[in-house]
Design a protein around this motif. Sequence first.
Motif, PDB file in Angstrom:
ATOM      1  N   GLY A  37      33.665 168.941 -71.275  1.00 22.84           N
ATOM      2  CA  GLY A  37      32.613 169.023 -70.273  1.00 22.84           C
ATOM      3  C   GLY A  37      31.294 168.542 -70.844  1.00 22.84           C
ATOM      4  O   GLY A  37      31.036 168.667 -72.039  1.00 22.84           O
ATOM      5  N   VAL A  38      30.455 167.976 -69.979  1.00 27.14           N
ATOM      6  CA  VAL A  38      29.126 167.518 -70.393  1.00 27.14           C
ATOM      7  C   VAL A  38      28.129 168.599 -69.977  1.00 27.14           C
ATOM      8  O   VAL A  38      27.929 168.853 -68.791  1.00 27.14           O
ATOM      9  N   CYS A  39      27.518 169.229 -70.979  1.00 29.96           N
ATOM     10  CA  CYS A  39      26.658 170.388 -70.780  1.00 29.96           C
ATOM     11  C   CYS A  39      25.188 169.988 -70.897  1.00 29.96           C
ATOM     12  O   CYS A  39      24.848 169.010 -71.574  1.00 29.96           O
ATOM     13  N   HIS A  40      24.304 170.772 -70.284  1.00 31.57           N
ATOM     14  CA  HIS A  40      22.872 170.481 -70.386  1.00 31.57           C
ATOM     15  C   HIS A  40      22.386 170.586 -71.827  1.00 31.57           C
ATOM     16  O   HIS A  40      21.431 169.896 -72.218  1.00 31.57           O
ATOM     17  N   SER A  41      23.046 171.407 -72.650  1.00 34.92           N
ATOM     18  CA  SER A  41      22.666 171.474 -74.062  1.00 34.92           C
ATOM     19  C   SER A  41      22.917 170.145 -74.764  1.00 34.92           C
ATOM     20  O   SER A  41      22.190 169.788 -75.709  1.00 34.92           O
ATOM     21  N   ASP A  42      23.928 169.402 -74.327  1.00 31.65           N
ATOM     22  CA  ASP A  42      24.154 168.066 -74.893  1.00 31.65           C
ATOM     23  C   ASP A  42      22.964 167.158 -74.582  1.00 31.65           C
ATOM     24  O   ASP A  42      22.515 166.390 -75.435  1.00 31.65           O
ATOM     25  N   LEU A  43      22.462 167.252 -73.358  1.00 32.13           N
ATOM     26  CA  LEU A  43      21.288 166.464 -72.988  1.00 32.13           C
ATOM     27  C   LEU A  43      20.074 166.893 -73.804  1.00 32.13           C
ATOM     28  O   LEU A  43      19.279 166.050 -74.243  1.00 32.13           O
ATOM     29  N   GLY A 338      31.548 157.274 -70.105  1.00 26.92           N
ATOM     30  CA  GLY A 338      30.728 157.765 -68.996  1.00 26.92           C
ATOM     31  C   GLY A 338      29.716 158.819 -69.375  1.00 26.92           C
ATOM     32  O   GLY A 338      29.128 159.458 -68.499  1.00 26.92           O
ATOM     33  N   VAL A 339      29.476 159.031 -70.682  1.00 22.61           N
ATOM     34  CA  VAL A 339      28.518 160.055 -71.107  1.00 22.61           C
ATOM     35  C   VAL A 339      27.114 159.758 -70.572  1.00 22.61           C
ATOM     36  O   VAL A 339      26.426 160.646 -70.049  1.00 22.61           O
ATOM     37  N   GLY A 340      26.670 158.512 -70.688  1.00 24.00           N
ATOM     38  CA  GLY A 340      25.345 158.148 -70.200  1.00 24.00           C
ATOM     39  C   GLY A 340      25.203 158.380 -68.708  1.00 24.00           C
ATOM     40  O   GLY A 340      24.166 158.857 -68.225  1.00 24.00           O
ATOM     41  N   GLU A 341      26.255 158.045 -67.977  1.00 24.13           N
ATOM     42  CA  GLU A 341      26.269 158.275 -66.525  1.00 24.13           C
ATOM     43  C   GLU A 341      26.149 159.765 -66.215  1.00 24.13           C
ATOM     44  O   GLU A 341      25.421 160.169 -65.299  1.00 24.13           O
ATOM     45  N   ALA A 342      26.852 160.597 -66.991  1.00 26.29           N
ATOM     46  CA  ALA A 342      26.786 162.048 -66.788  1.00 26.29           C
ATOM     47  C   ALA A 342      25.383 162.576 -67.068  1.00 26.29           C
ATOM     48  O   ALA A 342      24.860 163.431 -66.333  1.00 26.29           O
ATOM     49  N   PHE A 343      24.735 162.077 -68.124  1.00 26.21           N
ATOM     50  CA  PHE A 343      23.372 162.491 -68.434  1.00 26.21           C
ATOM     51  C   PHE A 343      22.414 162.092 -67.314  1.00 26.21           C
ATOM     52  O   PHE A 343      21.499 162.855 -66.962  1.00 26.21           O
ATOM     53  N   SER A 344      22.604 160.918 -66.749  1.00 25.93           N
ATOM     54  CA  SER A 344      21.734 160.467 -65.655  1.00 25.93           C
ATOM     55  C   SER A 344      21.839 161.390 -64.454  1.00 25.93           C
ATOM     56  O   SER A 344      20.829 161.743 -63.825  1.00 25.93           O
ATOM     57  N   ARG A 345      23.076 161.786 -64.115  1.00 24.79           N
ATOM     58  CA  ARG A 345      23.249 162.714 -62.990  1.00 24.79           C
ATOM     59  C   ARG A 345      22.577 164.049 -63.299  1.00 24.79           C
ATOM     60  O   ARG A 345      21.964 164.672 -62.422  1.00 24.79           O
ATOM     61  N   MET A 346      22.696 164.484 -64.541  1.00 20.40           N
ATOM     62  CA  MET A 346      22.113 165.760 -64.928  1.00 20.40           C
ATOM     63  C   MET A 346      20.591 165.722 -64.827  1.00 20.40           C
ATOM     64  O   MET A 346      19.962 166.666 -64.348  1.00 20.40           O
ATOM     65  N   ARG A 347      19.990 164.632 -65.283  1.00 14.07           N
ATOM     66  CA  ARG A 347      18.527 164.498 -65.207  1.00 14.07           C
ATOM     67  C   ARG A 347      18.029 164.569 -63.770  1.00 14.07           C
ATOM     68  O   ARG A 347      16.939 165.086 -63.504  1.00 14.07           O
ATOM     69  N   SER A 348      18.820 164.035 -62.843  1.00 10.81           N
ATOM     70  CA  SER A 348      18.398 164.013 -61.441  1.00 10.81           C
ATOM     71  C   SER A 348      18.881 165.232 -60.664  1.00 10.81           C
ATOM     72  O   SER A 348      18.663 165.322 -59.457  1.00 10.81           O
ATOM     73  N   GLN A 350      21.970 166.206 -60.009  1.00  9.67           N
ATOM     74  CA  GLN A 350      23.139 165.983 -59.165  1.00  9.67           C
ATOM     75  C   GLN A 350      24.375 166.654 -59.761  1.00  9.67           C
ATOM     76  O   GLN A 350      24.577 166.648 -60.972  1.00  9.67           O
ATOM     77  N   GLY A 351      25.204 167.198 -58.885  1.00 12.30           N
ATOM     78  CA  GLY A 351      26.506 167.709 -59.285  1.00 12.30           C
ATOM     79  C   GLY A 351      26.430 168.949 -60.146  1.00 12.30           C
ATOM     80  O   GLY A 351      25.371 169.502 -60.423  1.00 12.30           O
ATOM     81  N   ALA A 352      27.623 169.398 -60.588  1.00 10.34           N
ATOM     82  CA  ALA A 352      27.726 170.559 -61.465  1.00 10.34           C
ATOM     83  C   ALA A 352      28.193 170.082 -62.829  1.00 10.34           C
ATOM     84  O   ALA A 352      27.436 169.515 -63.587  1.00 10.34           O
ATOM     85  N   ARG A 353      29.503 170.228 -63.117  1.00 10.74           N
ATOM     86  CA  ARG A 353      30.032 169.767 -64.398  1.00 10.74           C
ATOM     87  C   ARG A 353      30.689 168.399 -64.252  1.00 10.74           C
ATOM     88  O   ARG A 353      31.492 168.171 -63.348  1.00 10.74           O
ATOM     89  N   THR A 354      30.323 167.492 -65.181  1.00  8.62           N
ATOM     90  CA  THR A 354      31.074 166.252 -65.352  1.00  8.62           C
ATOM     91  C   THR A 354      32.084 166.489 -66.458  1.00  8.62           C
ATOM     92  O   THR A 354      31.743 166.988 -67.525  1.00  8.62           O
TER      93      THR A 354
END
Length: 358
Positions: A37-43, A338-348, A350-354
Amino acid sequence: MTLAAVMRALDGPAAVEEIELNPTGPGQVRVRLAAAGVCHSDLSLANGTLRQPLPAVLGHEGAGVVVEAGAGVTDVAPGDHVVLNWSPPCRACWFCEHGEPYLCQHADDARAVPFATVGGEPVYAGLGTGAFAAETVVGANACIPMPADIPLEQAALLGCAVLTGVGAVTNAAKVRAGQTVAVIGLGGVGLAAIQGARIAGASAIIAIDPAPAKEHLALSLGATHFLAPHAGLSKEIRALTGGLGADHAIECVGRGETIRAAWSATRRGGTATVVGLGSAQDPVTFNALEVAYFARTIVGCMYGSTDPAVDVPALLEHYRAGRLDLAGLVTDQVGLDGVGEAFSRMRSGQGARTLIRF
């Protein structure tokens, strides 16, 4: 050699490269990842809010299969299904011996030691785990054995979002049946906290997020109300809780303004539980009168105040009984690129968990 998303500079791209994992040493295991999962802590690690040596392979919420075990490893063996634990307790320090393994003073040790190389250059594992890779090497104490009948793609979420969110409700806040709960921030952790509040028997669960698209998801997972943050938020929450305010507010963002909002959302004598990891440069302010007058409690919560060896089996019981929805937390699935794409969604927002699927 194995493929990994390697980040070489803060806020830089995570490019898929071949890395050479270190040999599996004594007390270590090599794990082939099924999902992460891509977590906000990763960002937060990627943008420098949290410190991270570079170059690095981020990712700390993952599950997979043990493919190799080093000398002295007895708790897991090749072929075992495991969830990765990014904060493995040593079981011997003061915190571990006093029932607080989530504060273990040695949990960070693996973060300072390279776990691989790329072109001869040392590579570090984000939060000591390095789950944005097809395979990783971690300490055996960072592996939580899983029954083989639990889908690894869903089990990955147990490693951070679900342990943290449900644990914040049950372990840190200690929500009781009939109490009211407000959850601020509806990423993976916040949505897991909603489920934790539902499982605990909360009478009202107020979900708060600026993204209108998250309303349906929050309600489907157990929220009774959905609100957008605004200047009159605490007044609106009081209107939904008999004029008092929530018994508990669970803050899952990690910003000074949302921590303050959680405090203001609770009733006199209520509790605000802060789960989000924020910046050291982002202050929270209280005036000298309100602290004593409102008699509220503010509680910090690291990793859901959990002991994964105890709490993961309990969560699996909820999952098997249909009380815990893991698949419902996943709103997007990508490959390793798709990590960069997941970070972009998180910044905006969007969505829950990628979920990265390998």
